[in-house]
Design an enzyme around this catalytic site. Structure first.
Site: not given
Ligand SMILES: Cc1ncc(COP(=O)(O)O)c(C=O)c1O
Length: 381
Positions: A179, A204
């Site tokens: 991630d 983000k």
């Molecule tokens: C590190 C990280 N991975 C995944 C996600 C999930 O993304 P989404 O909110 O677009 O589903 C987030 C959301 O804050 C995040 O901070």
């Protein structure tokens, strides 16, 4: 997937700016948005173009997927309705009975998904502190199908040695997914270090303006795993919308520039907070005092725009600081041009493992002195 015309352009900033090329049919410099949900067949029933039905993908998705694969140095990409949809589609590509290893400070949505969904699907999850790779090596002594990596992590900005963790997973025959939402491919390139897949919550930094939900997976190889995940997206339906894909494409063009400024500002804010008497600890991998600093310096080209800090005085003191912020916007999420402040445990809600005195900051692209002044006034009793 569309082919990328400028193979000669190799540097990240240039690829990002040229994430889309002028439209070959109209000359339009910005790409078109194809909102069509369905695509024609000729009289012999062959498809007229590359697409059949928008849940399987479409021209605007394909432009974004081509750009993302190129930016990450991958073979292929798939775009989704959110970061979570991307992560879960990957896990849907696993089989019942598979075991997944996740880091102890993984984004809380992933931890909740493991508890509430993966277990039901017959996928076991083990949580490991990967700050010490010996813990991961021990966990890999039993068969595991996938190692989930997140560095820097959310919300404690923990650092995992990507090259080391990927090598251990490979030796054990496990797939690695990173991630890379906090770093983005502008600052950290996991596929170059041998990872199989990267995940982005494009909501983000890729989008960058707090106005689009999206997620993406970039695959080192267009292999059987890619096919299974594409099938999951097609049948389970978590595909991105064309408009969201278009907004992320627009964000990509300024990604390199924004990440540079986010990181510069966060470095200045972290240094100021580290000097402040009201602050017990600052979690930012750019600080020499961070336990993962040396590894972060090795695997990141800058330390990113996210940081968190612990306020002296516990939960009530932290909430008082967040309440007093004037310039920082009180909101969750991250990666946007405006700076955000949140009491992390409040945002995560019941079951949060965030320390009660923890404040998380997403540092925007404002002037750093204004951000520091706002935090100083908020920290004044
Ligand atoms: C590190 C990280 N991975 C995944 C996600 C999930 O993304 P989404 O909110 O677009 O589903 C987030 C959301 O804050 C995040 O901070």
């Amino acid at each position: 997937m569309a082919t990328y015309p400028h193979n000669a352009l190799v540097r990240f900033e240039t690829i990002a700016v040229h994430a889309t090329e002028p439209d070959s049919q109209t000359g339009a410099v910005a790409p078109p948005i194809h909102l069509a949900t369905t695509f024609t067949r000729a009289s012999d029933l062959s498809l007229t173009g590359d697409f059949q039905y928008a849940r399987e993908g479409g021209p605007t998705h394909a432009l974004l997927e081509t750009a993302l694969a190129r930016l990450d140095g991958g073979d292929a990409a798939l775009v989704f309705a959110s970061g979570m949809a991307a992560g879960l589609a990957l896990l849907e590509g696993l089989a019942s009975g598979d075991r997944v290893i996740v880091p102890d400070d993984a984004y809380y949505g992933i931890r909740v998904a493991s508890r509430d969904f993966l277990a039901k699907w017959g996928i076991a999850t083990d949580v490991v502190d990967m700050g010490d790779l010996a813990n991961l090596e021990r966990a890999l002594a039993r068969p595991a199908r996938l190692v989930w990596l997140e560095t820097p992590s959310n919300p404690l900005l923990k650092i995992v040695d990507l090259a080391g963790a990927i090598a251990l997973a490979k030796k054990a025959g496990a797939i690695t997914v990173v991630d890379n939402t906090f770093a983005t491919p502008a600052l950290q390139r996991p596929l170059d270090l041998g990872a199989d897949v990267t995940l982005q919550a494009s909501t983000k930094y890729l989008g960058g303006h707090s106005d689009v939900m999206g997620g993406a997976l970039v695959f080192a190889r267009r292999d059987a795993l890619f096919d299974r995940v594409e099938h999951a997206r097609h049948i389970l339906g978590a595909v991105a919308s064309p408009f969201a894909s278009w907004l992320v494409l627009r964000g990509l063009r300024t990604l390199a520039l924004r990440m540079e400024r986010h990181a510069q500002n966060a470095t200045a804010v972290a240094a100021a907070l580290a000097q402040h008497a009201g602050v017990a600890a600052v979690h930012y991998p750019g600080l020499a005092s961070h336990p993962g600093h040396a590894i972060a310096a090795k695997q990141m080209s800058a330390f990113g725009g996210m940081l968190s800090f612990r306020v002296r005085g516990g939960r009530d003191a932290a909430i008082a600081v967040v309440s007093k912020a004037k310039l920082f916007v009180r909101a969750t999420s991250l990666g946007c041009v405006e700076s955000l402040i949140e009491h992390r445990a409040t945002s995560e809600g019941a079951g949060s493992t965030a320390p009660p005195e923890l404040i998380r900051l997403s540092i925007g692209i404002e002037h750093p002195d204004d951000l520091i002044a706002d935090l100083e006034q908020a920290l004044t009793k």
